[in-house]
Design a protein around this motif. Structure first.
Motif: not given
Length: 179
Positions: A16-37
């Motif tokens: 999820a942290q990697e997804e947030a970083r790749e998507r250039r998000s300043a924070r880890i959102g619920p959508e990143h957690l979902l993608l992490g799962i």
């Protein structure tokens, strides 16, 4: 709380942290957690989503579907996102907004904090594990935490028939079969 996470659940949070970083998000959102799962194949949370026909592409489409509502909301305030983009590109060159947060700064290094909604989802995952009598928090509990109505993830998943009550039943059934 993270000491109670299973290895796959920890991996989902790291992804999820990697997804947030790749998507250039300043924070880890619920959508990143979902993608992490979803990016943890063979785990209970991913299997439940896959069985419902939900994958990374479906989540990406769902997220894209949420963005126009934001544009519409801004339009009610007299803000035209296309005009903002045009003005930025006129002043700073083509793709100026796409370059924000580029490879400089904290976008690609260091810790990315959790959004308040993500922290709440993790707290709810713990509560779901306790409610089910589980000693650890797995990807299935993370999924349950994301399915509470206050999260955009629940709206995206609801479009595919994935509901909090339905996943609770499925997780409980998996637990009975495993036990």
């Amino acid at each position: 709380m993270f000491e109670r996470f299973t290895d796959p659940a920890r991996r989902a949070v790291v992804i999820a942290q990697e997804e947030a970083r790749e998507r250039r998000s300043a924070r880890i959102g619920p959508e990143h957690l979902l993608l992490g799962i979803l990016r943890c194949p063979g785990t209970p949370g991913e299997e439940l989503l896959r069985a419902a026909g939900v994958g990374v592409d479906e989540v990406d489409r769902g997220l894209a579907g949420l963005r126009p509502a934001d544009a519409d909301a801004l339009a009610t305030l007299g803000i035209d996102l296309d005009e903002v983009r045009r003005a930025a590109e006129e002043s700073f060159g083509p793709g100026a907004l796409d370059r924000t947060g580029g490879r400089r700064g904290r976008w690609f290094a260091g810790h990315i904090p959790f959004e308040k909604a993500s922290k709440k989802a993790l707290e709810l995952a713990l509560r779901e594990a306790i409610r089910l009598g589980d000693r650890t928090i797995g990807t299935e509990h993370l999924l349950l935490g994301l399915l509470h109505p206050e999260h955009a993830a629940s709206r995206i998943l609801g479009a595919y028939g994935v509901t909090l009550d339905g996943v609770r039943r499925a997780v409980a059934e998996r637990g009975r079969r495993a036990g």
